[in-house]
Design an enzyme around this catalytic site. Structure first.
Site, mmCIF file in Angstrom:
data_model
loop_
_atom_site.group_PDB
_atom_site.id
_atom_site.type_symbol
_atom_site.label_atom_id
_atom_site.label_comp_id
_atom_site.label_asym_id
_atom_site.label_seq_id
_atom_site.Cartn_x
_atom_site.Cartn_y
_atom_site.Cartn_z
ATOM 1 N N HIS A 36 -9.485 1.101 5.054
ATOM 2 C CA HIS A 36 -8.186 1.287 5.736
ATOM 3 C C HIS A 36 -8.401 2.245 6.910
ATOM 4 C CE1 HIS A 36 -4.050 2.543 6.472
ATOM 5 N NE2 HIS A 36 -3.675 1.450 5.817
ATOM 6 N N ASN A 39 0.859 -1.189 0.000
ATOM 7 C CA ASN A 39 0.000 0.000 0.000
ATOM 8 C C ASN A 39 0.893 1.236 0.000
ATOM 9 O OD1 ASN A 39 -1.841 2.035 0.482
ATOM 10 N ND2 ASN A 39 -2.147 1.505 2.651
ATOM 11 N N LYS A 50 0.044 4.279 -0.260
ATOM 12 C CA LYS A 50 -0.604 5.488 0.277
ATOM 13 C C LYS A 50 -0.374 6.649 -0.703
ATOM 14 C CE LYS A 50 0.268 3.632 4.807
ATOM 15 N NZ LYS A 50 0.097 3.811 6.234
ATOM 16 N N SER A 65 3.742 -2.034 10.319
ATOM 17 C CA SER A 65 5.194 -2.039 10.518
ATOM 18 C C SER A 65 5.859 -3.355 10.112
ATOM 19 C CB SER A 65 5.541 -1.682 11.974
ATOM 20 O OG SER A 65 5.119 -0.354 12.248
ATOM 21 N N GLY A 71 2.742 2.292 10.740
ATOM 22 C CA GLY A 71 3.697 3.387 10.584
ATOM 23 C C GLY A 71 4.450 3.741 11.848
ATOM 24 N N GLU A 111 -5.145 -4.989 10.894
ATOM 25 C CA GLU A 111 -4.149 -3.922 11.004
ATOM 26 C C GLU A 111 -4.382 -3.140 12.294
ATOM 27 O OE1 GLU A 111 -2.193 -2.783 7.109
ATOM 28 O OE2 GLU A 111 -3.899 -1.467 7.360
ATOM 29 N N GLU A 151 -6.811 4.672 7.874
ATOM 30 C CA GLU A 151 -6.636 6.099 7.539
ATOM 31 C C GLU A 151 -7.897 6.646 6.882
ATOM 32 O OE1 GLU A 151 -2.882 5.673 5.478
ATOM 33 O OE2 GLU A 151 -1.952 5.193 7.399
#
Ligand code: PEP
Length: 269
Positions: free
Chosen positions: A108, A18, A20, A226, A186, A180, A110
């Protein structure tokens, strides 16, 4: 799936990159060309790889991947749930299907946290992706606060049920669910393999409740958060972790390949 057992194609581990909001279409061209030069048949004999560039890169990447027979599936990071209409700035699922997109990340964290994507929209987007013959990668996961409060399973149950409830069994079969944990995305602080496995087992049991054991067995559960070349093998060595969703480590060909090879090393074709 247990590492070192023959790979059944339906549950071939899936490693998804991904990107992003990184790499314009020129950078994408360089990255994918580099990846194509490095990927060896052995790397993808038992592992499926997908890359999820920004929308503006998709046509470029599609042309390159098809033209040079690079063994990766094209993925997208999101789409709208309607087929057309006055939705300024949005991209319809049919537009992605037309570009040869196979996998679409849906919900996701985000999108959920930064763009207000609620469970209802996750559910309708997932259906839209399926309607266009693509495979959703449904993202679920808890925040640090929810985890600290002992709420991980309740969060996962809520998100999985909201997305899949009412979906016909044949559509649930073959789905991809990415566990996730938000605290791992991240941050450089991946979940332990045991925690990833516990969550994957829990997700699969939920799917079994909704759609039966056969459908649950065919669902691939990825872990994301991560992931890198160092922890990939340990994570997918868990029997219920069927692949990885990779953010930062998917941006450069060498780092992404380390992840793919970490997974491939656990399986024989
Ligand atoms: C992600 O974007 O889904 C993700 C897991 O990111 P990272 O690998 O950078 O934690």
């Amino acid at each position: 799936m247990t590492p070192d057992t023959p790979v059944d194609d339906a549950r071939r581990p899936l490693v998804s990159g991904n990107w992003k909001m990184h790499h314009d279409h020129i950078e994408a061209l360089h990255m994918v060309r580099d990846l194509g030069l490095r990927l060896k048949p052995d790397d993808v004999a038992s592992v499926e790889v997908s890359i999820h560039p920004p929308f503006t890169d998709l046509r470029t990447v599609q042309t390159l991947v098809e033209g040079e027979s690079i063994p990766v599936a094209l993925g997208a990071q999101h789409c709208h749930d309607q087929d057309r209409g006055a939705f300024t700035g949005e991209v319809a699922p049919g537009m992605l299907a037309r570009l040869g997109v196979r996998y679409v990340v849906v919900g996701h964290s985000e999108r959920r946290q930064l763009f207000g994507m609620a469970d209802e929209q996750v559910a309708s987007t997932l259906r839209a992706v399926l309607r266009h013959g693509m495979v959703p990668i449904l993202c679920v996961g808890e925040t640090q606060e929810q985890r600290d409060a002992g709420g991980t399973e309740a969060v996962l149950a809520g998100q999985v049920r909201a997305a899949l409830d009412g979906l016909p069994v044949d559509q649930i079969a073959g789905l991809v669910v990415a566990y996730e944990p938000i605290w791992a995305i991240g941050t450089g602080r991946a979940a332990t393999a045991v925690d990833a496995e516990d969550a994957a087992v829990f997700v699969r049991a939920l799917v079994a409740e909704l759609a039966g054991e056969d459908a649950a067995a065919s669902v691939r559960v990825q872990y994301g958060g991560s992931v890198n070349g160092e922890n990939a093998a340990e994570l997918v060595a868990e029997p219920d972790v069927d692949g990885l969703l990779v953010g930062g480590a998917s941006l450069e060909a060498a780092g992404f390949l380390d992840v793919v090879r970490g997974v491939a090393g656990c399986y024989r074709s």
